[in-house]
Design an enzyme around this catalytic site. Sequence first.
Site, PDB file in Angstrom:
ATOM      1  N   HIS A 113      -4.892   0.526   1.036  1.00 23.94           N
ATOM      2  CA  HIS A 113      -6.141   0.032   0.450  1.00 23.94           C
ATOM      3  C   HIS A 113      -6.111  -1.481   0.258  1.00 23.94           C
ATOM      4  O   HIS A 113      -5.108  -2.145   0.526  1.00 23.94           O
ATOM      5  CB  HIS A 113      -6.469   0.768  -0.844  1.00 23.94           C
ATOM      6  CG  HIS A 113      -5.344   0.798  -1.833  1.00 23.94           C
ATOM      7  ND1 HIS A 113      -4.894  -0.332  -2.456  1.00 23.94           N
ATOM      8  CD2 HIS A 113      -4.577   1.816  -2.284  1.00 23.94           C
ATOM      9  CE1 HIS A 113      -3.906  -0.008  -3.273  1.00 23.94           C
ATOM     10  NE2 HIS A 113      -3.680   1.291  -3.171  1.00 23.94           N
TER      11      HIS A 113
ATOM     12  N   HIS B  48      -3.182  -3.103  -1.313  1.00 24.73           N
ATOM     13  CA  HIS B  48      -1.984  -3.349  -0.505  1.00 24.73           C
ATOM     14  C   HIS B  48      -2.152  -4.617   0.336  1.00 24.73           C
ATOM     15  O   HIS B  48      -1.205  -5.360   0.541  1.00 24.73           O
ATOM     16  CB  HIS B  48      -1.696  -2.152   0.407  1.00 24.73           C
ATOM     17  CG  HIS B  48      -1.309  -0.913  -0.339  1.00 24.73           C
ATOM     18  ND1 HIS B  48      -2.039   0.254  -0.275  1.00 24.73           N
ATOM     19  CD2 HIS B  48      -0.281  -0.668  -1.187  1.00 24.73           C
ATOM     20  CE1 HIS B  48      -1.468   1.166  -1.041  1.00 24.73           C
ATOM     21  NE2 HIS B  48      -0.400   0.636  -1.612  1.00 24.73           N
TER      22      HIS B  48
ATOM     23  N   LYS C  71      -0.791   7.843   2.999  1.00 24.67           N
ATOM     24  CA  LYS C  71      -1.974   7.575   2.186  1.00 24.67           C
ATOM     25  C   LYS C  71      -2.692   6.349   2.731  1.00 24.67           C
ATOM     26  O   LYS C  71      -2.207   5.663   3.618  1.00 24.67           O
ATOM     27  CB  LYS C  71      -1.564   7.338   0.732  1.00 24.67           C
ATOM     28  CG  LYS C  71      -1.084   8.617   0.047  1.00 24.67           C
ATOM     29  CD  LYS C  71      -1.071   8.398  -1.443  1.00 24.67           C
ATOM     30  CE  LYS C  71      -0.317   9.496  -2.176  1.00 24.67           C
ATOM     31  NZ  LYS C  71       0.007   9.090  -3.537  1.00 24.67           N
TER      32      LYS C  71
END
Length: 505
Positions: free
Chosen positions: A70, A73, A67
């Site tokens: 973003h 994170h 994933k």
Amino acid sequence: PISTLRTNGILPSSGDIQLQTENLASQKMLEPFGGQEDERFGLNSELFNTLKRGTTLVEYSSPNIAKKFHAGHLRSTFIGNFIANLKRSLGNNVIRMNYLGDWGMQFGLLGAGFGQFGCQEKLKQNPLQHLFEVYVQVNKEAERSEDMKQAARDFFRQLEQRDSQAMSLWQQFREITVHEYQHVYKRLGIHFDVYSGESDHQDQAQEVVQQLQSQGLLKTSEKGTGVVDLCPDGDMSSVCTVLRSDGTTLYITRDVAAAIDRKQKYHFDEMIYVTDKSQANHFHQLFQILLSMGHSWAERCQHVPFGLVQGMKTRTGEVVFLEDVLNEARTRMLDNMSQSKTTKEMENPEDTAEKVGISALIVQDFKGPLLSDYKFDWDRMLQAQGDTGVFLQYTHARLCRSVNEGIEAAAFDPSLLLEQTTITILQHLLRYDEVLYQSAQDLQPKHLVNFLLKLCHLIASAHRQLPVKGSPRDVAQARLRLFSRACSVLANGMRILGITPVDKM
Ligand code: ARG
């Protein structure tokens, strides 16, 4: 409270610095100071010996395989690293943990989709990019095709049953992802002691469900799911689902299992989780479940929530990978530096641009309260003047230059340091320990960031008011001693924030 620590002489008070020279000397303020490797990050007062210490487990970064990495994170990575450094500086034993999102339905999709859209060659060349592409494609496909959905469920079931072929593909995805991340973490100067992940706690999560059952804490809902009632005596019952109707466990179930496992393995005295504020309720429920199971140590588990970052974009568009942000910071910084004469003399300007670029990101992130949202702004964060990471680095490099050029090891005369500017700087430097202590109370980096920015402003005026070049030698030496001390405190503080100070800029 800080005032008690001051009256007990554990923390210095600003009033400690009198104008008398004996006093300056007795503060040991201007003696040479712990080097770069100093594990105490320059902590100086009695504070270090007085604090209660223990083992702190800090879990941060924790991206999800395949994933997007973003902005959340990125913030978790910076903040967690800061907390770990801070705890270390105060003498704790620190375990740095990355808890990967490496299990769940996304792997069903990814596994099933890889057969159709994946390519081993591309996977080797650019793993994160390719896995993400496959993931996006297969999600699209699954939206319109029932077959794809079924294939994903089948693949995930195979994983849950530890089918060797499915597992080996999963293993490959995980390994290359971790490898890629390690490379980027290295650029950030960050390391983890442990890479764990949701996948590690599958079986334990089932055991947790059984335990909840035998403790009478598990109820079956109307939908057939397994739930824990978090306030059975309250009027409004608030329930938390820990088991799906098909018998599989959830994110929270794995977190309960992971916490128990960590306590057994690492015997931590406290555990800190760093994620964005949208997970605040998740962690609240997690701690409650642990407590109701009788794990009183959950009292010493803490979630550090932070706000959202808006508009994190690069020149090529929305950010998908951490590496893109770092590359962009480096390129922009290199552009800004290209005008300067020092850059032309540098051996490795890219490396300097990288470090300064990262400090810009960190200071932007740390200036306000963690819980506030903020707007990502390349131009603002990269300004050389003003409260930025670039300003910290610039001041540090300038201090290094003057100190390295002129300082002599011989004794100096502190009575030559009586200007108000000097006294103000010394008083400010004395607050360093207190600032660390304060940061440790609420785990907010803003105290330290603002302390260092203020120090840099004071240094800027000192550079004007207290010239070294052209002053008599003994005056110059005394001033250099002050600058040298300021330089060490600045460097140590920057390192706690997670910034690598540069010597030339
Ligand atoms: N992987 C999760 C996410 O990206 C964060 C994990 C946080 N830690 C935890 N123990 N749940 O949202």
